[in-house]
Design a protein around this motif. Structure first.
Motif, PDB file in Angstrom:
ATOM      1  N   HIS A 214       0.832  -1.190   0.000  1.00  0.00           N
ATOM      2  CA  HIS A 214       0.000   0.000   0.000  1.00  0.00           C
ATOM      3  C   HIS A 214       0.871   1.245   0.000  1.00  0.00           C
ATOM      4  CE1 HIS A 214      -3.607  -2.293   0.554  1.00  0.00           C
ATOM      5  NE2 HIS A 214      -3.133  -2.876   1.640  1.00  0.00           N
ATOM      6  N   ARG A 215       0.278   2.317  -0.448  1.00  0.00           N
ATOM      7  CA  ARG A 215       0.995   3.593  -0.389  1.00  0.00           C
ATOM      8  C   ARG A 215       1.390   3.883   1.044  1.00  0.00           C
ATOM      9  NH1 ARG A 215      -2.546   5.945  -4.148  1.00  0.00           N
ATOM     10  NH2 ARG A 215      -3.816   6.686  -2.423  1.00  0.00           N
ATOM     11  N   GLY A 216       2.598   4.323   1.225  1.00  0.00           N
ATOM     12  CA  GLY A 216       3.076   4.655   2.550  1.00  0.00           C
ATOM     13  C   GLY A 216       3.833   3.533   3.218  1.00  0.00           C
ATOM     14  N   ASP A 217       3.692   2.316   2.689  1.00  0.00           N
ATOM     15  CA  ASP A 217       4.439   1.206   3.272  1.00  0.00           C
ATOM     16  C   ASP A 217       5.937   1.403   3.024  1.00  0.00           C
ATOM     17  OD1 ASP A 217       2.143   0.123   4.128  1.00  0.00           O
ATOM     18  OD2 ASP A 217       2.063  -1.519   2.689  1.00  0.00           O
ATOM     19  N   VAL A 242       7.466   5.563  -7.937  1.00  0.00           N
ATOM     20  CA  VAL A 242       6.621   4.541  -7.319  1.00  0.00           C
ATOM     21  C   VAL A 242       7.279   4.003  -6.052  1.00  0.00           C
ATOM     22  CG1 VAL A 242       5.547   2.290  -7.645  1.00  0.00           C
ATOM     23  CG2 VAL A 242       5.586   3.945  -9.522  1.00  0.00           C
ATOM     24  N   ALA A 262       6.827   3.299  -0.570  1.00  0.00           N
ATOM     25  CA  ALA A 262       5.817   3.180  -1.620  1.00  0.00           C
ATOM     26  C   ALA A 262       5.159   4.540  -1.775  1.00  0.00           C
ATOM     27  CB  ALA A 262       4.807   2.102  -1.253  1.00  0.00           C
ATOM     28  N   ALA A 263       5.555   5.264  -2.802  1.00  0.00           N
ATOM     29  CA  ALA A 263       5.172   6.666  -2.914  1.00  0.00           C
ATOM     30  C   ALA A 263       3.843   6.858  -3.628  1.00  0.00           C
ATOM     31  CB  ALA A 263       6.272   7.451  -3.632  1.00  0.00           C
ATOM     32  N   GLN A 264       3.637   6.151  -4.724  1.00  0.00           N
ATOM     33  CA  GLN A 264       2.391   6.325  -5.458  1.00  0.00           C
ATOM     34  C   GLN A 264       2.045   5.038  -6.187  1.00  0.00           C
ATOM     35  OE1 GLN A 264       3.304   9.519  -8.219  1.00  0.00           O
ATOM     36  NE2 GLN A 264       3.596   8.081  -9.868  1.00  0.00           N
ATOM     37  N   ASP A 265       0.823   4.961  -6.661  1.00  0.00           N
ATOM     38  CA  ASP A 265       0.361   3.750  -7.312  1.00  0.00           C
ATOM     39  C   ASP A 265       1.171   3.472  -8.577  1.00  0.00           C
ATOM     40  OD1 ASP A 265      -1.429   3.861  -5.344  1.00  0.00           O
ATOM     41  OD2 ASP A 265      -3.226   3.975  -6.597  1.00  0.00           O
ATOM     42  N   VAL A 299       2.302  -1.053  -6.113  1.00  0.00           N
ATOM     43  CA  VAL A 299       1.777  -0.156  -5.081  1.00  0.00           C
ATOM     44  C   VAL A 299       0.321   0.161  -5.420  1.00  0.00           C
ATOM     45  CG1 VAL A 299       2.058   2.042  -3.916  1.00  0.00           C
ATOM     46  CG2 VAL A 299       4.065   0.812  -4.740  1.00  0.00           C
ATOM     47  N   THR A 300      -0.525  -0.072  -4.467  1.00  0.00           N
ATOM     48  CA  THR A 300      -1.943   0.259  -4.628  1.00  0.00           C
ATOM     49  C   THR A 300      -2.358   1.174  -3.487  1.00  0.00           C
ATOM     50  OG1 THR A 300      -2.645  -1.629  -3.333  1.00  0.00           O
ATOM     51  CG2 THR A 300      -2.421  -1.970  -5.700  1.00  0.00           C
ATOM     52  N   GLY A 301      -3.448   1.851  -3.712  1.00  0.00           N
ATOM     53  CA  GLY A 301      -3.915   2.755  -2.662  1.00  0.00           C
ATOM     54  C   GLY A 301      -4.478   1.971  -1.537  1.00  0.00           C
TER      55      GLY A 301
END
Lengths: 301, 170
Positions: A214-217, A242, A262-265, A299-301
């Protein structure tokens, strides 16, 4: 001398020396990619290892303060009216409950969460886990459920319900040179916390896999020193938008690590190579380059 | 003319030539050229791959050249020659010459009169003979003056003649 004859001889010689054009092309593209990223100016913060001196100093100061506080607490009552029956100062300083059980409320300053406090998830080797929950939450290392082959094509592990948002990850073995089902590798999956953001640790056993985060991980790649006098190059991201690298290094003992956010999808690859030691010396040798570690991050939201 | 008709047609007909096409067409030839220049087949592949990697990074510019494969051949030759010189400095004079030269490279050297030459002289002769390039163009490719390249070619022929005389007098 005629050009075509010489051309034919050079072509024959080249085919004998480097018969695989496809592998050579991949190596060239990898070398170009890694070379380009290697020239990029480093914007990563200093590695924690380089702060070892500061950390030691802080630890020493904390220990000294604790000893001082214990000494103050052990004084006869009335000798120090400012600190009657107080707990250890170190407990107050860290915001933890004091020795008496009362919550420490003196320190309300917000501090950034240290990296070690983030929940750590070590991705298990793909052939081991099947359908059973592979890990536990909040406890010590729990071995994943082991079942006999055939291995499931997809390994999914999801954190059990917790107070915070549920971190989850999906690991999909690809056709890459991943570990074989037998013998079963040792268990390496563990959930130590259910708080977000999730910290995922990848080792060389995860080579060839696809990880969904996920984003932010936070994705930490930890490659241990190879056995055969080779050294890992610093893991690189193929798409910094990403999977953004925040720190990383290739150490002299052959191991390497890097931390990505994980910055963006999107999809990004994390690549590293095993190179001989002369590649890291000056002047460096130029061995054939290949990708020995490749993990795809989705990476997913 | 040694370059394949495919790449020649691409470069002559359109400005669109892909890295993959040039790589597939000329990779083996560049590896062979570098091995023939230095005699060190172990490093030929590395130098060729490094040159192609540099071309890949600059393909927007290199791909528009009339002959991208010659650009790669030049860079690979320079890389290999620089490595050869560095090894010679580190191991002492003649140290780099002690590298075992494989039989097929040795045969190619004898056949093309390259055995007693320096790598730079071999590169001059090979590029001159390989592509039938005029001296001026070889000089541009190698980053040397025309006089230097002519000297390399002359020395190559003289040394070859001396080598033949030595062999005949034995």
């Amino acid at each position: 001398m005629t050009g075509p004859e010489l051309d034919h001889e050079l072509e024959t010689l080249g085919r004998r020396l480097s018969p695989r054009v496809g592998g050579a092309h991949d190596a060239v593209v990898t070398r170009a990619t890694l070379g380009a990223s290697g020239r990029r100016p480093r914007t990563a913060p200093p590695r924690p290892g380089r702060l070892g001196g500061a950390v030691l100093t802080l630890a020493f100061a904390a220990a000294f303060a604790a000893l001082l506080a214990v000494g103050v607490a052990n004084r006869p009552a009335g000798s120090s009216p400012s600190a009657p029956n107080s707990g250890p100062a170190v407990a107050l300083a860290t915001g933890a409950p004091g020795a008496s059980g009362a919550p420490a409320t003196q320190d309300t300053t917000l501090r950034p969460l240290p990296a070690s406090a983030l929940p750590r998830v070590v991705v298990p080797p793909p052939p081991v886990a099947t359908g059973a929950p592979p890990a536990s939450v909040g406890g010590p290392v729990a071995p994943p459920a082991r079942t006999a082959p055939p291995p499931a094509p997809t390994v999914i592990a999801t954190a059990p319900p917790s107070d915070g948002p549920e971190p989850s990850w999906t690991a999909t073995p690809t056709e890459g040179p991943g570990p074989q089902p037998s013998p079963a590798p040792p268990p390496s999956s563990r959930w130590t916390s259910g708080h977000a953001p999730t910290r995922i640790v990848l080792t060389e056993q995860d080579n060839g896999r696809t990880i969904t985060v996920h984003r932010g991980d936070v994705i930490e790649v930890d490659l241990s020193a190879p056995q055969n006098a080779m050294r890992w190059t610093e893991p690189q991201s193929t798409d910094e938008t990403v999977a953004r690298r925040s720190s990383g290094a290739a150490r002299s003992d052959g191991s390497a690590d890097a931390v990505f956010g994980a910055a963006q999808d999107g999809n990004a690859g994390i690549l590293a190579s095993r190179m001989p030691a002369c590649y890291f010396s000056t002047p460096r040798c130029l061995p054939p380059q290949r990708i020995d570690f490749q993990v795809t991050i989705v990476v997913t939201g | 003319m040694s370059i394949s008709a495919a790449v020649a047609g691409m470069t002559a007909g359109t400005a669109e030539v892909t890295f993959e096409a040039v790589f597939a067409d000329s990779y083996h030839r560049v590896v062979g050229l570098v091995a023939a220049v230095t005699g060190d087949e172990g490093r030929a592949e590395d130098a060729a791959q490094e040159a192609f990697a540099r071309a890949y990074q600059r393909w927007g510019r290199v791909g528009r050249l009339d002959r991208p494969d010659l650009w790669v051949a030049r860079v690979a030759s320079r890389i290999a020659i620089d490595q050869w010189r560095r090894r010679r400095r580190e191991t002492g004079l003649g140290g780099a010459d002690r590298v075992h030269v494989p039989d097929d490279v040795q045969r190619l050297w004898v056949r093309w009169q390259l055995e007693r030459l320096s790598p730079m002289q071999r590169a001059s002769i090979l590029l001159h003979c390989w592509e039938g390039r005029p001296v001026a163009e070889v000089a541009t490719l190698l980053g040397r003056s025309q006089a230097t390249v002519r000297t390399h070619l002359l020395i190559g022929r003289r040394r070859f003649r001396g080598f033949v005389h030595e062999e005949e007098s034995r």
